[in-house]
Design a protein around this motif. Structure first.
Motif, mmCIF file in Angstrom:
data_model
loop_
_atom_site.group_PDB
_atom_site.id
_atom_site.type_symbol
_atom_site.label_atom_id
_atom_site.label_comp_id
_atom_site.label_asym_id
_atom_site.label_seq_id
_atom_site.Cartn_x
_atom_site.Cartn_y
_atom_site.Cartn_z
ATOM 1 N N GLN A 6 51.019 26.104 10.509
ATOM 2 C CA GLN A 6 52.308 26.248 11.433
ATOM 3 C C GLN A 6 53.316 25.587 10.093
ATOM 4 O O GLN A 6 53.220 24.291 10.009
ATOM 5 C CB GLN A 6 52.506 25.335 12.406
ATOM 6 C CG GLN A 6 53.829 25.524 13.129
ATOM 7 C CD GLN A 6 53.708 25.038 14.720
ATOM 8 O OE1 GLN A 6 53.248 25.425 15.453
ATOM 9 N NE2 GLN A 6 54.776 24.080 14.852
ATOM 10 N N VAL A 64 59.686 28.990 12.909
ATOM 11 C CA VAL A 64 58.560 28.449 12.792
ATOM 12 C C VAL A 64 57.541 29.873 12.472
ATOM 13 O O VAL A 64 58.026 30.884 12.897
ATOM 14 C CB VAL A 64 57.684 27.895 14.090
ATOM 15 C CG1 VAL A 64 56.287 27.388 13.689
ATOM 16 C CG2 VAL A 64 58.678 26.607 14.447
ATOM 17 N N GLU A 78 54.927 35.651 13.151
ATOM 18 C CA GLU A 78 53.540 35.713 12.481
ATOM 19 C C GLU A 78 53.687 35.926 11.069
ATOM 20 O O GLU A 78 54.197 36.938 10.746
ATOM 21 C CB GLU A 78 52.667 36.355 13.144
ATOM 22 C CG GLU A 78 52.381 36.032 14.691
ATOM 23 C CD GLU A 78 51.309 34.735 14.958
ATOM 24 O OE1 GLU A 78 50.519 34.548 13.835
ATOM 25 O OE2 GLU A 78 51.369 34.038 15.787
ATOM 26 N N ALA A 103 48.283 21.912 10.415
ATOM 27 C CA ALA A 103 47.319 22.681 10.499
ATOM 28 C C ALA A 103 46.104 21.890 10.865
ATOM 29 O O ALA A 103 46.210 20.635 10.837
ATOM 30 C CB ALA A 103 46.990 23.298 9.089
ATOM 31 N N ARG A 162 59.616 31.461 16.759
ATOM 32 C CA ARG A 162 58.329 31.769 15.851
ATOM 33 C C ARG A 162 57.784 33.080 15.495
ATOM 34 O O ARG A 162 58.720 34.187 16.188
ATOM 35 C CB ARG A 162 57.065 31.183 16.907
ATOM 36 C CG ARG A 162 57.163 29.809 17.357
ATOM 37 C CD ARG A 162 56.106 29.320 18.399
ATOM 38 N NE ARG A 162 54.852 29.519 17.957
ATOM 39 C CZ ARG A 162 54.122 28.452 17.506
ATOM 40 N NH1 ARG A 162 54.876 27.136 17.415
ATOM 41 N NH2 ARG A 162 52.967 28.452 17.098
ATOM 42 N N VAL A 170 52.739 32.213 4.016
ATOM 43 C CA VAL A 170 53.929 32.647 4.861
ATOM 44 C C VAL A 170 55.192 33.290 3.689
ATOM 45 O O VAL A 170 54.987 32.707 2.639
ATOM 46 C CB VAL A 170 54.260 31.423 5.355
ATOM 47 C CG1 VAL A 170 53.463 30.708 6.417
ATOM 48 C CG2 VAL A 170 54.633 30.224 4.443
ATOM 49 N N ILE A 228 53.669 31.313 11.365
ATOM 50 C CA ILE A 228 52.582 31.036 11.244
ATOM 51 C C ILE A 228 51.661 31.593 9.921
ATOM 52 O O ILE A 228 51.909 32.936 9.807
ATOM 53 C CB ILE A 228 51.695 31.382 12.542
ATOM 54 C CG1 ILE A 228 52.574 30.918 14.037
ATOM 55 C CG2 ILE A 228 50.268 30.924 12.785
ATOM 56 C CD1 ILE A 228 52.707 29.379 13.714
ATOM 57 N N GLY A 284 46.873 30.328 10.025
ATOM 58 C CA GLY A 284 46.997 29.739 11.188
ATOM 59 C C GLY A 284 47.966 28.520 11.290
ATOM 60 O O GLY A 284 48.581 28.062 12.143
ATOM 61 N N ASP A 335 57.278 24.844 10.090
ATOM 62 C CA ASP A 335 58.446 24.718 10.820
ATOM 63 C C ASP A 335 59.633 24.473 9.748
ATOM 64 O O ASP A 335 59.537 23.563 8.796
ATOM 65 C CB ASP A 335 58.444 23.470 11.823
ATOM 66 C CG ASP A 335 59.469 23.759 12.787
ATOM 67 O OD1 ASP A 335 60.505 24.150 12.548
ATOM 68 O OD2 ASP A 335 59.037 23.056 13.893
#
Length: 283
Positions: free
Chosen positions: A152, A179, A118, A229, A116, A188, A181, A150, A154
């Motif tokens: 996600q 992944v 951010e 989400a 993961r 992203v 965030i 926030g 994937d």
């Protein structure tokens, strides 16, 4: 993008898909009424009986069918067969009235638990990962236009040889899986490599059917996504590339016009870049 020709996913590798599916939380029919089970089963059997009668199926053909069905199980290919030839219809019915982005099939190669990051991620890859760099930027928002910080995202994909990590030997565990965030604006950025078209495993029972029917086993190049989400339905999607091979003849029948990407040369001169909006439906 290159075509995978020799380094194809094998029947032995696809066995991982069966194990992954079996390890998932079991789906129960406890909430399904006997009437619903009876109705669906009766209609499926009636359709099969109709095909048998209309085409005057012979006992030789019937025995060949039984042998093939047994082989699908022995080869561990039920997830493959169902995901390739059935799931697109289930997905279409399940999401027909959902607002927001169009979805697509999950397929057999999803594995939870990827690394993961951010806001921005460079997918894990080998130092000499082949292919053309791709920068994928996305804005995740609700159907009313509200950004979803926030959220996600994937992502997983094949490599330039059409192979998936954890489903082909010699590839690092999380290669081209991750992944990310979404930041405070619901955005992203994913740095990866262009995926490649590939043939689904065709050395087992599924391939036996494809060969017997004179079909091809190719899927167009694509990126897989699961976008989540709070307060929103999960979006499962595959994104394809305008002008890519097999986009008009996908063996899995999963391509939709809304799922096409049209990358342009990256501003920094390193490969290509593309932007996309993921629009999620509220629960």
């Amino acid at each position: 993008m290159t075509h995978s020709t020799e380094l194809d996913i094998s029947t032995a590798d696809i066995g991982n898909a069966t194990r992954t599916f079996q390890e998932k939380k079991r789906t129960s029919l406890a909430g399904t009424s006997q009437e619903r089970v009876a109705e669906l089963t009766t209609e499926v059997l009636t359709a099969i009986h109709d095909v048998i009668r209309r085409h005057e199926l012979t006992y030789a053909e019937y025995d060949a069918l039984k042998a093939w069905l047994i082989k699908v199980g022995q080869d561990g290919e039920w997830p493959l067969f169902l995901d390739v030839f059935v799931e697109h219809a289930v997905e279409g019915v399940a999401t027909a009235n959902r607002p927001g982005s169009k979805g697509s099939i999950l397929g057999p190669f999803y594995v939870p638990g990827a690394p993961r990051a951010e806001g921005e991620i460079t997918l894990p890859m080998r130092a000499d990962e082949p292919g053309t760099p791709l920068l994928f930027r996305a804005h995740v928002r609700s159907a009313d236009g509200t950004p979803l910080p926030g959220a996600q995202v994937d992502v997983w994909q094949s490599d330039a040889d059409g192979l998936y990590s954890q489903f082909a030997p010699g590839i690092p565990e999380w290669n081209l899986r991750g992944v990310v965030i979404a930041d405070g604006g619901g955005r992203v950025a994913i740095r990866t490599m262009d995926p490649a078209p590939y043939q689904i495993p065709h050395d087992g029972a599924t391939g036996q059917l494809i060969t017997a029917a004179g079909w091809h086993a190719w899927r167009p190049a694509h990126l897989h996504f699961k976008v989540m989400a709070d307060g929103h339905q999960v979006l499962t999607s595959q994104l394809y590339f305008t002008g890519g091979a097999y986009t008009d003849a996908d063996v899995a029948s999963a391509v939709k016009p809304e799922l096409m990407l049209d990358p342009t040369p990256a501003a920094d001169g390193a490969g290509n870049e593309v932007d996309y909006d993921f629009v999620l439906a509220p629960i």
